[in-house]
Design a protein around this motif. Structure first.
Motif, PDB file in Angstrom:
ATOM      1  N   GLU A 182      -4.946  -2.475   0.520  1.00 47.64           N
ATOM      2  CA  GLU A 182      -6.259  -3.163   1.204  1.00 47.64           C
ATOM      3  C   GLU A 182      -6.962  -1.329   1.788  1.00 47.64           C
ATOM      4  OE1 GLU A 182      -6.802  -5.577   5.146  1.00 47.64           O
ATOM      5  OE2 GLU A 182      -4.964  -4.683   4.656  1.00 47.64           O
TER       6      GLU A 182
ATOM      7  N   LEU B 205      -5.652   3.213  11.651  1.00 52.01           N
ATOM      8  CA  LEU B 205      -5.254   3.242   9.955  1.00 52.01           C
ATOM      9  C   LEU B 205      -4.733   4.283   9.437  1.00 52.01           C
ATOM     10  CD1 LEU B 205      -8.122   0.641   8.291  1.00 52.01           C
ATOM     11  CD2 LEU B 205      -6.042  -0.003   9.294  1.00 52.01           C
TER      12      LEU B 205
ATOM     13  N   HIS C  34      -4.871   3.892   3.333  1.00 46.41           N
ATOM     14  CA  HIS C  34      -5.896   3.192   3.507  1.00 46.41           C
ATOM     15  C   HIS C  34      -7.326   3.035   2.998  1.00 46.41           C
ATOM     16  CE1 HIS C  34      -3.289   1.940   6.346  1.00 46.41           C
ATOM     17  NE2 HIS C  34      -3.925  -0.017   6.247  1.00 46.41           N
TER      18      HIS C  34
ATOM     19  N   HIS D  48       1.818   1.044   3.434  1.00 46.05           N
ATOM     20  CA  HIS D  48       0.731   2.326   3.912  1.00 46.05           C
ATOM     21  C   HIS D  48       1.344   3.372   4.918  1.00 46.05           C
ATOM     22  CE1 HIS D  48      -1.781  -1.187   3.068  1.00 46.05           C
ATOM     23  NE2 HIS D  48      -2.485  -0.036   2.604  1.00 46.05           N
TER      24      HIS D  48
END
Length: 696
Positions: A214, A246, A250, A186
């Motif tokens: 995810e 995040l 994501h 990510h």
């Protein structure tokens, strides 16, 4: 499309059932999967299976293979030296492994493990399952190491490579070739730092790699809204630096994006397809399974015989105490009872009536106030005979077909009111009677509604509370049919003006609309209780509300019956508590009152009602009700019934007609002579569903 041609399958997805962290509704996931022509998709919410059955049904309907899993906290027990502690506030909390059910045994194992994690966790602790318990239930499961929030990655980031290798070895001993080392990319430094170690450990241990994304939200444009959601969950504000975050990566990426991202490790994406191919089961709906009330060789027949015996004896006692209603003879009651019993037996519901009758009789034996009956169940003479209800349906023209109809098979559903303060005693009896592991409450999910989400988002954006409150109050308040933000903005010029003149208000409304409707919290339903014929975790996963000593199902009211459970309503009604208290207070002065023996034709009571002196009288105390009582000159119980039925938007327009005809000021309009007998009691006004059914 064959799975072998897919290239990538999402195996680590957080839906909106990952409360206050997932922003992907089940319907949204289905649309995203179909749009990218994905033939399979997994759901792996944090510590729960809340959405498992809904996900399975909706994805299968769209032609996508649903794969059910969970990201579950795992307690490794005593480990060398100090275990890895929780990281700084800005880091993801520990989550444990991703466990995927590959067959029916695996799905059942997931239900047991998740239930155990909730029911055995402390009040303040994260749901955890012991590694030993996991080892004993792992045959049907595929395990992924959990990514950045998993136990292997966390040990590596803490500089504990030895601990990471020890944990991985313990997992490999449990899962064998069903353990995959999970890699995520990510664009986060923490992921880049541990990836070489993960790859090395996998190769050295002969373990396969698997690539996951995810996703928590749908598209890059949803990142800011999701970031606000995390702030709401953590009590933080957006401008804080030391908080959980995040990244825009994501999001729900396409298959092509994931293949390109892991182009240097194609085996990691290929293995996602391999896992999907190893999964051969999805949970499906089933008919509700009634628990047995009796035991014997022919259980179904025994219950039918027992119901018939209790109903016939009960009706005889009822008629001995209260003679047949005017216009009816004992033979009419016997014929109606026989008809209802035949229908109940044909529909295989004798056990349901016996179970309900049993716990209501228990309540009455313990002097726990019980309501006289409400809803369509009051139309059953069998229910009256069994003391489930206390209203003679023939006396009031109530139809059994409103409650049970062989042409429209559905579970019977009695609405049962108990004294609010003693309701739990009845539920405790049911748990003793059928087994504590077979009785549970039903979970319910709160949602972010328009006003609430505006206030929450305004807080995390750092806007003045007074300003946000003024904006929130511009949204109409309608609990019966909540107004959405989109509707409020369209109908309220002041909201549009505020957004046009202030960028922060525009941002507030944009973010709030994206979060509106997401699940915000879990609690237990006010009335719903399920009773199973087996331990409940064989049919549904279980949850523990910190505010309750009793477990709850992880499926809500809509999905608990399709999962195979029968729902019973145990509603706590404050009015019954007030009545019981009043009876106890006057008893101190030597006045003993039996509420069930109070006549329905007491003249002085109707004089009081006719004067509108009903403040404090349930359902008759509003100013509009009191005015209508005076105008109606209510002098019989049927008038009260009619008024309560009419006093709601729409039917209220018929109140003047009812009153005028009743008082002889207007002639009734029966529309057609054939329906005069049906409408005579209500002076030509169609009020009740029974009247509509009889006219039809």
């Amino acid at each position: 499309m064959a799975l072998s041609d897919v290239g990538f399958v999402h195996l680590h997805v957080h839906s909106s059932f990952s409360l206050r962290e997932g922003a992907l509704g089940i319907g949204t996931l289905a649309k995203l999967a179909v749009a990218d022509r994905q033939p399979a998709l997994a759901i792996t919410d944090t510590n729960n299976l809340f959405g498992a059955l809904e996900f399975s049904e909706k994805l299968a309907k769209e032609g996508v293979q649903p794969i059910v899993g969970v990201q579950l906290g795992v307690d490794f027990g005593p480990e060398p030296e100090a275990a890895v502690q929780r990281g700084p506030r800005g880091e993801q909390a520990p989550r444990g492994l991703v466990l995927i059910g590959r067959n029916e045994a695996g799905y059942r194992a997931l239900m047991r493990l998740v239930s155990r994690a909730w029911l055995e966790s402390g009040d303040d602790g994260e749901p955890l399952v012991a590694l030993d318990a996991l080892a004993g239930d792992a045959d049907g499961l595929i395990a992924l190491t959990g990514g950045p929030a998993g136990p292997i990655d966390r040990a590596l980031r803490a500089g504990r490579e030895d601990l990471a290798r020890a944990r991985l070895a313990r997992l490999a001993a449990i899962f064998g070739d069903r353990l995959y080392v999970e890699l995520q990319r990510h664009d986060v430094e923490a992921e880049r730092a541990v990836e070489p170690y993960l790859v090395d450990m996998a190769y050295r241990g002969g373990l396969p790699l698997v690539a996951t994304n995810e996703p928590y939200f749908a598209a890059r444009s949803d990142y800011d809204a999701h970031d606000a959601l995390l702030c709401i969950a953590d009590g933080a504000v957006v401008i804080e630096s030391d908080r959980r975050r995040l990244t825009p990566e994501h999001r729900f990426k396409t298959r092509d994006e994931m293949r390109a991202l892991f182009a240097d490790l194609p085996e990691a994406t290929d293995n996602t397809v391999e896992i999907a191919l190893r999964c051969s089961y999805r949970p499906t709906t089933r008919k509700p399974i009634l628990p047995r009330f009796t035991s014997g060789a022919d259980e179904a027949g025994a219950e039918a015989a027992e119901l018939r015996r209790q109903a016939e004896e009960g009706l005889a006692r009822r008629l001995a105490a209260q003679p047949p209603a005017p216009g009816f003879a004992r033979a009419d009651y016997d014929a109606r009872l026989a008809f209802e019993l035949d229908v109940i037996e044909k529909m295989k519901f004798p056990g349901y009536f016996l179970i309900v009758s049993d716990f209501i009789k228990y309540a009455k034996e313990q002097a726990i106030p019980v309501g006289p009956g409400r809803g369509s169940g009051a139309g059953s003479l069998v229910a009256y005979a069994l003391t489930i209800t206390d209203l003679d349906p023939m006396r009031f023209g109530l139809l059994f077909e409103r409650f049970l109809n062989p042409e429209r098979v559905s579970m019977p559903d009695f609405d049962i009111d108990f004294c609010q303060t003693r309701r739990d005693e009845v539920i405790s009896y049911v748990r003793r009677r059928y087994g504590a592991d077979r009785v549970a409450q039903i979970i319910t999910f709160g949602s972010f509604l328009a006003r609430g989400v505006l206030r929450n988002v305004g807080r995390v954006l750092g806007m003045p509370l007074g300003h946000v409150d003024k904006l929130a109050k511009l949204v109409p308040q309608n609990p019966a049919k909540p107004v959405t933000l989109k509707e409020a903005i369209a109908g309220e010029p002041r909201l549009k003006e505020a957004a046009a003149s202030d960028e922060r208000v525009a941002q507030l409304l944009e973010v709030a609309q994206k979060l509106e409707g997401l699940y915000s919290n879990a609690s237990t339903h006010a009335a719903g209780v399920v009773i199973g014929d087996r331990p409940l975790d064989e049919l549904v996963p279980l949850y523990r509300d910190p505010k309750s000593d009793m477990p709850a199902t992880q499926f809500n009211m809509k999905w608990v019956e399709p999962a195979g459970l029968v729902k019973f309503d145990f509603l706590g009604l404050k009015t019954l508590t007030v009545l019981a208290t009043a009876v106890a207070l006057v008893a101190r002065r030597g006045v003993n009152i039996d509420l069930s023996a109070i006549p329905l034709d007491d003249a002085r009571t109707y004089e009081l009602l006719g004067r509108g002196e009903t403040v404090g009288v349930f359902q008759l105390e509003s100013a509009g009700m009191r005015k209508a009582l005076v105008e109606m000159c209510a002098d019989r119980f049927e008038d009260i019934i009619a008024l309560v039925a009419l006093y709601r938007p729409g039917p209220m327009a018929n109140i003047p007609t009812y009153c005028a005809v009743k008082l002889g000021e207007q002639e009734p309009d029966y529309i057609h002579p054939k329906i005069e007998p049906i409408l005579k009691e209500t002076f030509g006004v169609i009020i009740y569903q029974e009247q509509v059914m009889q006219i039809a």
